[in-house]
Design an enzyme around this catalytic site. Structure first.
Site, PDB file in Angstrom:
ATOM      1  N   GLY A 182      42.662  34.898  41.439  1.00  0.00           N
ATOM      2  CA  GLY A 182      43.334  34.111  40.209  1.00  0.00           C
ATOM      3  C   GLY A 182      44.968  34.087  40.190  1.00  0.00           C
TER       4      GLY A 182
ATOM      5  N   SER B 163      46.953  31.604  40.706  1.00  0.00           N
ATOM      6  CA  SER B 163      47.571  30.427  40.504  1.00  0.00           C
ATOM      7  C   SER B 163      48.259  30.106  39.366  1.00  0.00           C
ATOM      8  CB  SER B 163      46.647  29.274  40.872  1.00  0.00           C
ATOM      9  OG  SER B 163      45.766  29.136  39.797  1.00  0.00           O
TER      10      SER B 163
ATOM     11  N   ASN C 225      41.811  40.151  39.055  1.00  0.00           N
ATOM     12  CA  ASN C 225      42.576  39.400  37.882  1.00  0.00           C
ATOM     13  C   ASN C 225      41.795  38.304  37.330  1.00  0.00           C
ATOM     14  OD1 ASN C 225      44.927  38.508  36.218  1.00  0.00           O
ATOM     15  ND2 ASN C 225      44.660  36.804  37.861  1.00  0.00           N
TER      16      ASN C 225
ATOM     17  N   SER D 171      39.556  43.748  29.195  1.00  0.00           N
ATOM     18  CA  SER D 171      40.093  43.084  28.140  1.00  0.00           C
ATOM     19  C   SER D 171      39.720  44.212  26.756  1.00  0.00           C
ATOM     20  CB  SER D 171      39.403  42.056  27.813  1.00  0.00           C
ATOM     21  OG  SER D 171      39.363  41.629  26.599  1.00  0.00           O
TER      22      SER D 171
ATOM     23  N   TYR E 100      31.252  38.079  27.529  1.00  0.00           N
ATOM     24  CA  TYR E 100      32.423  38.334  28.117  1.00  0.00           C
ATOM     25  C   TYR E 100      32.741  39.773  27.914  1.00  0.00           C
ATOM     26  CZ  TYR E 100      37.459  38.099  28.705  1.00  0.00           C
ATOM     27  OH  TYR E 100      38.960  38.331  28.995  1.00  0.00           O
ATOM     28  N   ALA E 101      32.459  40.418  26.787  1.00  0.00           N
ATOM     29  CA  ALA E 101      32.653  41.794  26.644  1.00  0.00           C
ATOM     30  C   ALA E 101      31.857  42.838  27.356  1.00  0.00           C
ATOM     31  CB  ALA E 101      32.412  42.118  25.101  1.00  0.00           C
TER      32      ALA E 101
ATOM     33  N   ALA F 168      30.570  42.139  30.394  1.00  0.00           N
ATOM     34  CA  ALA F 168      30.988  41.776  31.588  1.00  0.00           C
ATOM     35  C   ALA F 168      32.273  42.428  32.014  1.00  0.00           C
ATOM     36  CB  ALA F 168      31.133  40.295  32.151  1.00  0.00           C
ATOM     37  N   LYS F 169      33.103  42.577  31.128  1.00  0.00           N
ATOM     38  CA  LYS F 169      34.464  43.300  31.180  1.00  0.00           C
ATOM     39  C   LYS F 169      34.115  45.022  30.921  1.00  0.00           C
ATOM     40  CE  LYS F 169      37.667  40.238  31.558  1.00  0.00           C
ATOM     41  NZ  LYS F 169      38.488  40.212  32.953  1.00  0.00           N
TER      42      LYS F 169
HETATM   43  N1  LIG Z   1      45.172  36.069  28.198  1.00  0.00           N
HETATM   44  C1  LIG Z   1      44.716  37.066  27.357  1.00  0.00           C
HETATM   45  O1  LIG Z   1      44.883  37.211  26.135  1.00  0.00           O
HETATM   46  C2  LIG Z   1      43.760  38.230  27.833  1.00  0.00           C
HETATM   47  C3  LIG Z   1      43.387  39.109  27.286  1.00  0.00           C
HETATM   48  C4  LIG Z   1      42.612  40.014  27.897  1.00  0.00           C
HETATM   49  C5  LIG Z   1      42.369  40.152  29.053  1.00  0.00           C
HETATM   50  N2  LIG Z   1      42.517  39.051  29.694  1.00  0.00           N
HETATM   51  C6  LIG Z   1      42.217  39.005  31.222  1.00  0.00           C
HETATM   52  O2  LIG Z   1      43.126  38.953  32.164  1.00  0.00           O
HETATM   53  C7  LIG Z   1      43.036  38.239  33.265  1.00  0.00           C
HETATM   54  C8  LIG Z   1      43.960  37.162  33.660  1.00  0.00           C
HETATM   55  O3  LIG Z   1      43.908  36.038  32.396  1.00  0.00           O
HETATM   56  P1  LIG Z   1      44.875  34.979  32.257  1.00  0.00           P
HETATM   57  O4  LIG Z   1      45.120  34.769  30.696  1.00  0.00           O
HETATM   58  O5  LIG Z   1      46.106  35.090  33.024  1.00  0.00           O
HETATM   59  O6  LIG Z   1      43.917  33.793  32.709  1.00  0.00           O
HETATM   60  P2  LIG Z   1      44.299  32.287  32.897  1.00  0.00           P
HETATM   61  O7  LIG Z   1      45.622  31.977  32.798  1.00  0.00           O
HETATM   62  O8  LIG Z   1      43.305  31.564  32.503  1.00  0.00           O
HETATM   63  O9  LIG Z   1      44.311  32.113  34.567  1.00  0.00           O
HETATM   64  C9  LIG Z   1      43.162  32.721  35.124  1.00  0.00           C
HETATM   65  C10 LIG Z   1      43.272  32.475  36.715  1.00  0.00           C
HETATM   66  O10 LIG Z   1      42.073  32.415  37.329  1.00  0.00           O
HETATM   67  C11 LIG Z   1      41.639  31.406  37.979  1.00  0.00           C
HETATM   68  N3  LIG Z   1      39.967  31.107  37.747  1.00  0.00           N
HETATM   69  C12 LIG Z   1      39.567  30.822  36.580  1.00  0.00           C
HETATM   70  N4  LIG Z   1      38.365  30.742  36.735  1.00  0.00           N
HETATM   71  C13 LIG Z   1      38.035  30.665  38.158  1.00  0.00           C
HETATM   72  C14 LIG Z   1      36.958  30.710  39.015  1.00  0.00           C
HETATM   73  N5  LIG Z   1      35.749  30.290  38.320  1.00  0.00           N
HETATM   74  N6  LIG Z   1      36.985  30.874  40.243  1.00  0.00           N
HETATM   75  C15 LIG Z   1      38.067  31.261  40.783  1.00  0.00           C
HETATM   76  N7  LIG Z   1      39.313  31.424  39.934  1.00  0.00           N
HETATM   77  C16 LIG Z   1      39.114  31.119  38.804  1.00  0.00           C
HETATM   78  C17 LIG Z   1      42.555  30.408  37.555  1.00  0.00           C
HETATM   79  O11 LIG Z   1      42.525  29.286  38.637  1.00  0.00           O
HETATM   80  P3  LIG Z   1      41.656  28.077  38.564  1.00  0.00           P
HETATM   81  O12 LIG Z   1      41.439  27.652  36.948  1.00  0.00           O
HETATM   82  O13 LIG Z   1      42.452  26.816  39.324  1.00  0.00           O
HETATM   83  O14 LIG Z   1      40.461  28.441  39.100  1.00  0.00           O
HETATM   84  C18 LIG Z   1      43.847  31.235  37.356  1.00  0.00           C
HETATM   85  O15 LIG Z   1      44.490  31.046  38.499  1.00  0.00           O
HETATM   86  C19 LIG Z   1      41.597  37.674  33.047  1.00  0.00           C
HETATM   87  O16 LIG Z   1      40.706  38.569  33.727  1.00  0.00           O
HETATM   88  C20 LIG Z   1      41.383  37.743  31.523  1.00  0.00           C
HETATM   89  O17 LIG Z   1      40.106  37.775  31.306  1.00  0.00           O
HETATM   90  C21 LIG Z   1      43.313  37.945  29.457  1.00  0.00           C
END
Ligand SMILES: NC(=O)c1ccc[n+]([C@@H]2O[C@H](COP(=O)([O-])OP(=O)(O)OC[C@H]3O[C@@H](n4cnc5c(N)ncnc54)[C@H](OP(=O)(O)O)[C@@H]3O)[C@@H](O)[C@H]2O)c1
Length: 262
Positions: free
Chosen positions: A30, A32, A105, A157, A170-171, A173-174
């Site tokens: 992930g 991108s 990630n 998370s 989600y919880a 799985a995490k």
């Molecule tokens: N943001 C928060 O507040 C938060 C809090 C706690 C934990 N987290 C965890 O931190 C990590 C990163 O979160 P983020 O907020 O940076 O996420 P994000 O901005 O939504 O980015 C997610 C990345 O994963 C890729 N992705 C999503 N679904 C996918 C799929 N089915 N197959 C392949 N790639 C996929 C997306 O690209 P595409 O959509 O193009 O596939 C993107 O590159 C995650 O594991 C999330 O659960 C986030």
């Protein structure tokens, strides 16, 4: 932050710089957008070779491919296609000759009350957030075992450690990722591989873009440091766990949340 070389493996000739220093290889799922994108940017800037996947390419992946044609590799892979996820890890190990760092990630957040969540949706959330990291970890860690060294960081998370309505699947799985980290650390530690979990609270990214202003205020009020995190702060913590500064830390989960769970 600089991340010096870990115990060297046996890099192929084309992985050596002119100076003879082995090039380190990172796999970031992930990469991108959001946290993954910042990790990819920083690691490339520090001289790593980086392989990443997401469902879709975007301006960033295009820019990185142009700026780092030899060192950046992106593929379109969906987390729910487990065979493709495994093959991605194997292909990177073959093409780059080694894998020094894996950051699991990529993840998907779906908010819905448990009682109304369709079984197919539950399967999808668990597959993307837990099964895909398991498969990617297995294919990447085999390359680390061959080189007798490496680092794995799984992104969990705070939903894994505190209860919140509407995120039960989600919880679950995490929380599975955190269990994986502890047991895998025992198995892989003797082989020179560290496994840790980073457990973030809310930080600004596309994933939290739909949090309403009212909920954002509630989160801030419940957070001792009075704000959401930034993606740069979470990336700092991941890179700490990836670096020799944490050389004696394995099997642990580090919470980065401004104190919301304390
Ligand atoms: N943001 C928060 O507040 C938060 C809090 C706690 C934990 N987290 C965890 O931190 C990590 C990163 O979160 P983020 O907020 O940076 O996420 P994000 O901005 O939504 O980015 C997610 C990345 O994963 C890729 N992705 C999503 N679904 C996918 C799929 N089915 N197959 C392949 N790639 C996929 C997306 O690209 P595409 O959509 O193009 O596939 C993107 O590159 C995650 O594991 C999330 O659960 C986030």
């Amino acid at each position: 932050m600089s991340v010096p070389d870990r115990r060297p493996g046996t890099p192929a000739a084309d992985e050596r710089e002119v100076s003879g220093t082995p090039r380190r290889v990172a796999v970031i799922s992930g990469g991108s957008r959001g946290l993954g994108r910042v990790l990819v940017e920083r690691l490339l800037a520090e001289g790593w070779r980086v392989a990443t996947f997401s469902r879709t390419a975007n301006e960033f992946t295009g820019w990185a491919a142009q700026k780092y044609p030899e060192d950046f590799h992106w593929e379109g892979v969906d987390l729910t296609d487990l065979q493709s996820v495994r093959e991605f890890g194997r292909r990177v190990a073959r093409q780059f000759g080694r894998i020094d760092l894996l950051v699991n990630n990529a993840g998907i957040l779906h908010r819905e009350l448990f009682l109304t969540t369709a079984p197919k949706r539950m399967d999808e959330i668990v597959t993307a957030n837990l099964l895909a990291p398991l498969h990617l970890t297995q294919s990447c860690s085999r390359a680390m075992v061959r080189a007798r060294g490496g680092v794995i960081v799984n992104i969990s998370s705070i939903n894994a450690v505190r209860g919140y309505r509407g995120v039960s699947v989600y919880a679950a799985a995490k929380a599975g990722l955190e269990g994986l980290g502890r047991s895998l650390a025992r198995e892989l530690g003797p082989l020179g591989i560290r496994v840790n979990t980073l457990t973030p609270g809310y930080f600004d990214s596309d994933m939290t873009a739909d949090v309403t202003p009212a909920n954002r205020e509630k989160i801030k009020n419940r957070t001792p440091l009075g704000r959401l995190g930034t993606v740069a702060e979470v990336a700092d913590a991941v890179l700490f766990l990836a670096s020799p500064r944490s050389e004696f830390i394995t099997g642990q989960a580090l919470i980065i949340d401004g104190g919301i769970t304390c």
